[in-house]
Design a protein around this motif. Structure first.
Motif, PDB file in Angstrom:
ATOM      1  N   MET A  58       0.774  -1.180  -0.131  1.00  7.70           N
ATOM      2  CA  MET A  58      -0.238   0.040   0.128  1.00  7.70           C
ATOM      3  C   MET A  58       0.850   1.125  -0.057  1.00  7.70           C
ATOM      4  SD  MET A  58      -2.707   1.323   2.675  1.00  7.70           S
ATOM      5  CE  MET A  58      -4.094   0.976   2.635  1.00  7.70           C
ATOM      6  N   PRO A  59       0.678   2.158  -0.882  1.00 10.99           N
ATOM      7  CA  PRO A  59       1.256   3.575  -0.833  1.00 10.99           C
ATOM      8  C   PRO A  59       1.184   4.164   0.392  1.00 10.99           C
ATOM      9  CG  PRO A  59      -0.286   3.570  -2.677  1.00 10.99           C
ATOM     10  CD  PRO A  59      -0.401   2.244  -1.702  1.00 10.99           C
ATOM     11  N   THR A  60       2.283   5.060   0.699  1.00  6.04           N
ATOM     12  CA  THR A  60       2.371   5.884   1.794  1.00  6.04           C
ATOM     13  C   THR A  60       1.405   7.123   1.711  1.00  6.04           C
ATOM     14  OG1 THR A  60       4.614   5.340   2.192  1.00  6.04           O
ATOM     15  CG2 THR A  60       3.874   7.254   3.340  1.00  6.04           C
ATOM     16  N   ILE A  61       0.681   7.381   2.394  1.00  8.90           N
ATOM     17  CA  ILE A  61      -0.040   8.555   2.553  1.00  8.90           C
ATOM     18  C   ILE A  61       0.566   9.840   3.159  1.00  8.90           C
ATOM     19  CG2 ILE A  61      -2.312   9.630   3.269  1.00  8.90           C
ATOM     20  CD1 ILE A  61      -2.512   7.391   1.218  1.00  8.90           C
ATOM     21  N   THR A  62       0.636  11.025   2.397  1.00 10.33           N
ATOM     22  CA  THR A  62       1.258  12.118   2.763  1.00 10.33           C
ATOM     23  C   THR A  62       0.221  12.953   3.387  1.00 10.33           C
ATOM     24  OG1 THR A  62       2.937  11.992   1.082  1.00 10.33           O
ATOM     25  CG2 THR A  62       2.822  14.007   2.280  1.00 10.33           C
ATOM     26  N   ASP A  63       0.294  13.482   4.604  1.00 11.58           N
ATOM     27  CA  ASP A  63      -0.556  14.466   4.966  1.00 11.58           C
ATOM     28  C   ASP A  63      -0.061  15.793   4.603  1.00 11.58           C
ATOM     29  OD1 ASP A  63      -1.867  16.292   6.720  1.00 11.58           O
ATOM     30  OD2 ASP A  63      -1.100  15.649   8.594  1.00 11.58           O
ATOM     31  N   ILE A  64      -0.653  16.470   3.771  1.00  8.21           N
ATOM     32  CA  ILE A  64      -0.423  17.935   3.143  1.00  8.21           C
ATOM     33  C   ILE A  64      -0.115  19.007   3.963  1.00  8.21           C
ATOM     34  CG2 ILE A  64      -1.523  17.353   0.998  1.00  8.21           C
ATOM     35  CD1 ILE A  64      -3.631  19.410   1.663  1.00  8.21           C
ATOM     36  N   GLY A  65      -0.822  18.722   5.346  1.00  8.46           N
ATOM     37  CA  GLY A  65      -0.340  19.887   6.376  1.00  8.46           C
ATOM     38  C   GLY A  65       0.994  19.766   6.847  1.00  8.46           C
ATOM     39  N   THR A  66       1.702  18.761   6.505  1.00 11.29           N
ATOM     40  CA  THR A  66       3.212  18.686   6.707  1.00 11.29           C
ATOM     41  C   THR A  66       4.196  19.107   5.726  1.00 11.29           C
ATOM     42  OG1 THR A  66       3.524  16.438   5.877  1.00 11.29           O
ATOM     43  CG2 THR A  66       2.660  16.498   8.109  1.00 11.29           C
ATOM     44  N   LEU A  67       3.766  19.771   4.513  1.00 10.71           N
ATOM     45  CA  LEU A  67       4.465  19.907   3.541  1.00 10.71           C
ATOM     46  C   LEU A  67       4.857  21.387   3.593  1.00 10.71           C
ATOM     47  CD1 LEU A  67       2.476  18.329   0.583  1.00 10.71           C
ATOM     48  CD2 LEU A  67       4.660  17.423   1.799  1.00 10.71           C
ATOM     49  N   ILE A  68       4.394  22.461   4.446  1.00 12.46           N
ATOM     50  CA  ILE A  68       4.682  23.727   4.233  1.00 12.46           C
ATOM     51  C   ILE A  68       5.003  23.915   5.813  1.00 12.46           C
ATOM     52  CG2 ILE A  68       4.050  26.226   4.026  1.00 12.46           C
ATOM     53  CD1 ILE A  68       4.298  24.353   1.357  1.00 12.46           C
ATOM     54  N   VAL A  69       6.005  24.650   6.205  1.00  7.90           N
ATOM     55  CA  VAL A  69       6.486  24.823   7.504  1.00  7.90           C
ATOM     56  C   VAL A  69       6.979  26.348   7.844  1.00  7.90           C
ATOM     57  CG1 VAL A  69       6.996  22.549   8.245  1.00  7.90           C
ATOM     58  CG2 VAL A  69       8.802  24.035   7.398  1.00  7.90           C
ATOM     59  N   SER A  70       7.013  26.868   8.769  1.00  5.16           N
ATOM     60  CA  SER A  70       7.444  28.193   9.284  1.00  5.16           C
ATOM     61  C   SER A  70       8.583  27.895  10.571  1.00  5.16           C
ATOM     62  CB  SER A  70       6.705  29.182   9.475  1.00  5.16           C
ATOM     63  OG  SER A  70       5.792  29.484   8.224  1.00  5.16           O
ATOM     64  N   THR A  71       9.489  28.284  10.427  1.00  3.70           N
ATOM     65  CA  THR A  71      10.509  28.346  11.582  1.00  3.70           C
ATOM     66  C   THR A  71      11.244  29.806  11.718  1.00  3.70           C
ATOM     67  OG1 THR A  71      12.337  27.134  10.442  1.00  3.70           O
ATOM     68  CG2 THR A  71      10.787  25.842  11.881  1.00  3.70           C
ATOM     69  N   PRO A  72      11.409  30.077  13.011  1.00  5.95           N
ATOM     70  CA  PRO A  72      12.121  31.568  13.035  1.00  5.95           C
ATOM     71  C   PRO A  72      13.471  31.577  12.661  1.00  5.95           C
ATOM     72  CG  PRO A  72      10.989  30.837  15.027  1.00  5.95           C
ATOM     73  CD  PRO A  72      10.935  29.809  14.199  1.00  5.95           C
ATOM     74  N   ASP A  73      14.387  30.305  12.586  1.00  8.60           N
ATOM     75  CA  ASP A  73      15.368  30.451  12.272  1.00  8.60           C
ATOM     76  C   ASP A  73      15.859  30.304  11.063  1.00  8.60           C
ATOM     77  OD1 ASP A  73      14.721  27.894  12.827  1.00  8.60           O
ATOM     78  OD2 ASP A  73      16.696  27.411  13.516  1.00  8.60           O
ATOM     79  N   ILE A  74      15.038  29.808  10.046  1.00 13.92           N
ATOM     80  CA  ILE A  74      15.135  29.565   8.544  1.00 13.92           C
ATOM     81  C   ILE A  74      14.233  30.430   7.850  1.00 13.92           C
ATOM     82  CG2 ILE A  74      14.972  27.816   7.035  1.00 13.92           C
ATOM     83  CD1 ILE A  74      15.434  25.486   9.233  1.00 13.92           C
ATOM     84  N   CYS A  75      14.931  30.918   6.822  1.00 13.37           N
ATOM     85  CA  CYS A  75      14.311  31.935   5.630  1.00 13.37           C
ATOM     86  C   CYS A  75      13.290  33.119   6.511  1.00 13.37           C
ATOM     87  CB  CYS A  75      13.342  31.093   4.847  1.00 13.37           C
ATOM     88  SG  CYS A  75      14.143  29.904   3.949  1.00 13.37           S
ATOM     89  N   GLY A  76      13.869  33.568   7.625  1.00 14.68           N
ATOM     90  CA  GLY A  76      13.005  34.559   8.408  1.00 14.68           C
ATOM     91  C   GLY A  76      11.637  34.153   8.961  1.00 14.68           C
ATOM     92  N   ASN A  77      11.528  32.948   9.107  1.00 14.97           N
ATOM     93  CA  ASN A  77      10.010  32.499   9.511  1.00 14.97           C
ATOM     94  C   ASN A  77       9.165  32.803   8.497  1.00 14.97           C
ATOM     95  OD1 ASN A  77       8.729  31.417  11.700  1.00 14.97           O
ATOM     96  ND2 ASN A  77       7.810  33.055  12.004  1.00 14.97           N
TER      97      ASN A  77
END
Length: 94
Positions: A1-20
């Motif tokens: 069975m193929p792996t299911i990707t939770d699309i909510g995990t594809l975009i992130v924001s973190t203060p120390d990378i790319c200015g949040n």
């Protein structure tokens, strides 16, 4: 069975990378960058050709994030364009 990707995990924001700024998880590619290329006429497929370590799901997740948060990202794009134009004008007059 193929792996299911939770699309909510594809975009992130973190203060120390790319200015949040929101970005594609595991990369330094911002949603804003994807949106600008898309607005310039690049298709999702063309963007993956330009950045081959990304897949279509990541590109479409970035575009979906943009449409869900359009006002904030449009403001950020306009601000960056204004700063770029200002710095370009300074460089020309220097």
């Amino acid at each position: 069975m193929p792996t299911i990707t939770d699309i909510g995990t594809l975009i992130v924001s973190t203060p120390d990378i790319c200015g949040n700024r929101p970005r594609i998880a595991g990369t330094r590619i911002t949603v804003q960058r994807i949106v600008v290329w898309h607005q310039m006429g690049m298709s999702a497929e063309a963007i993956t050709a330009e950045i081959p370590h990304l897949n279509l799901a990541q590109i479409y997740a970035a575009l979906a994030y943009y449409y869900a948060n359009r006002e904030q990202i449009d403001v950020a794009i306009a601000k960056e364009a204004k700063e770029y134009n200002h710095l370009s004008a300074q460089a020309i007059t220097s």
